[in-house]
Structures are given as C-alpha cells and as structure tokens.
Motif scaffolding. Structure first.
Motif, short mmCIF file in Angstrom:
data_model
loop_
_atom_site.label_atom_id
_atom_site.label_comp_id
_atom_site.label_asym_id
_atom_site.label_seq_id
_atom_site.Cartn_x
_atom_site.Cartn_y
_atom_site.Cartn_z
N LYS A 149 -54.28 -17.89 48.99
CA LYS A 149 -53.81 -17.16 47.82
C LYS A 149 -52.29 -17.25 47.73
N ARG A 150 -51.59 -17.03 48.86
CA ARG A 150 -50.12 -17.13 48.89
C ARG A 150 -49.67 -18.54 48.53
N GLU A 151 -50.37 -19.55 49.10
CA GLU A 151 -50.00 -20.93 48.81
C GLU A 151 -50.17 -21.25 47.32
N LYS A 152 -51.24 -20.76 46.72
CA LYS A 152 -51.45 -20.96 45.29
C LYS A 152 -50.34 -20.27 44.49
N GLN A 153 -50.00 -19.05 44.91
CA GLN A 153 -48.96 -18.30 44.22
C GLN A 153 -47.62 -19.04 44.34
N LEU A 154 -47.31 -19.54 45.54
CA LEU A 154 -46.05 -20.28 45.74
C LEU A 154 -46.04 -21.55 44.90
N ALA A 155 -47.18 -22.25 44.85
CA ALA A 155 -47.26 -23.47 44.05
C ALA A 155 -47.08 -23.14 42.57
N LYS A 156 -47.65 -22.05 42.12
CA LYS A 156 -47.52 -21.62 40.73
C LYS A 156 -46.06 -21.29 40.42
N GLU A 157 -45.42 -20.56 41.33
CA GLU A 157 -44.01 -20.22 41.14
C GLU A 157 -43.14 -21.47 41.13
N GLN A 158 -43.47 -22.43 42.02
CA GLN A 158 -42.71 -23.68 42.07
C GLN A 158 -42.85 -24.45 40.75
N ARG A 159 -44.07 -24.52 40.22
CA ARG A 159 -44.28 -25.19 38.94
C ARG A 159 -43.51 -24.49 37.83
#
Length: 182
Positions: A149-159
């Motif tokens: 979940k954190r990794e998805k959130q970080l990837a979303k924030e990065q995008r």
C-alpha cells in the motif's frame, strides 16, 4: 580354580538361555500396560467424576480407545535377553515397558500420570507454537500488505510530482516563448 570359572560361566550361560526362552511376548506387554492404564483411568475418573454409570461408560471408552491405539502403535524391541515396548509420539519413540524373566515391568500410576501430563503439555506447547506461528504469519501478511500500500502511494505521489513537473516545464516554456515574442 578353573572349575569355579567354568561353573560360573555355565551358570551365566544357563541364566542367559533361560532369559532368552522366557522373554514376554507383545500380548503380555499389552496386558500389563492395559492393567496399569485401567487402574489409572479408574482412579482418576472416580476421583474427578464420582462412581456413577456415566463415569463407568467413560472409563470403558477411554480404556477401549487406548487398547486400540496400543494394538496398532505398540512396537516390541527384542534384545534377546529382554525386550521393551514403545510407541512413536511426536517423532520420538516413548518406551512403555520392559520384559525380563517372563515379567513385564510397566510404568506405575505416577509414571503414567507424568507421561500423560508430559504428552498433554507437549501437545499444548505445540498448539501454542502453532498459534504463535499463525499469528506471526498474519502479522507478516499484514505488514506486506501495508508495505505494498505504501509503495503504491509513493508511486502515485511520484507520478503526481512528475506530472506537476511536466506542467511546470510547459508553463515555463510557454512563458519563454511569450517573452521571446515581445
């Protein structure tokens, strides 16, 4: 002197042959164990539940169950002059009796009680360890889920940051062209 040694040797050999001839069989071991178990079950059940018809039925059920288990699990280990019986429990052979001179020596009631308590404690410990392992597995799974979940959130924030950076770059480019025109 030689005669005494010869006599002693003859007596020892005679005793050894006698021991080998009268080693108890599996049935004798089973009977002796069933007697000890029956005494133990009778004593424990009467002490805890009184002497009534239900207790008697329960004692018979326990005794028959143990007897069936002994029939299928009892292993005789013959050593020539004596033998032992054992059952496999938790991957280990547990010795139950020793046969010697035509006699079977079994655990007395106290030893039987201790062995049963050890078995129950071992079973409880195994169940407790299994429960702890299950709990650890659940926690690990929850941590892995949280990590994803954190990794998805970080990837979303990065995008999102990259999109903002592209917008900002376009805005600056537009401003630069506008400034160049003037």
């Amino acid at each position: 002197m030689k005669m005494k040694k010869l006599l002693v040797l003859a007596i020892v050999l005679l005793i050894a042959v006698l021991m080998a001839l009268i080693v108890p069989d599996k049935e004798a071991h089973k009977e002796a164990m069933m007697k000890a178990i029956k005494e133990y079950v009778d004593e424990e059940a009467t002490e805890k539940f009184g002497d009534n018809i239900l207790t008697k039925i329960g004692k018979n059920v326990v005794t028959k169950t143990v007897e069936l288990a002994l029939n299928s699990k009892l292993k005789v280990n013959n050593y020539g002059l004596f033998n032992t019986t054992s059952v496999r429990y938790d991957g280990k052979d547990q010795m139950l009796s020793v046969g010697l001179f035509g006699t079977v020596i079994t655990f007395d009631k106290e030893m039987l009680r201790e062995k049963l308590e050890e078995a129950m404690n071992a079973k409880e410990e195994a169940a407790s360890e299994e429960e702890a392992a299950k709990q650890s597995a659940k926690e690990l799974k929850a941590l892995q889920k949280e990590q994803k979940k954190r990794e998805k959130q970080l990837a979303k924030e990065q995008r999102k940051r990259e999109k903002e950076a592209r917008r900002e770059a376009k805005r600056r480019e537009k401003e630069a062209r506008k400034a160049a025109k003037q």
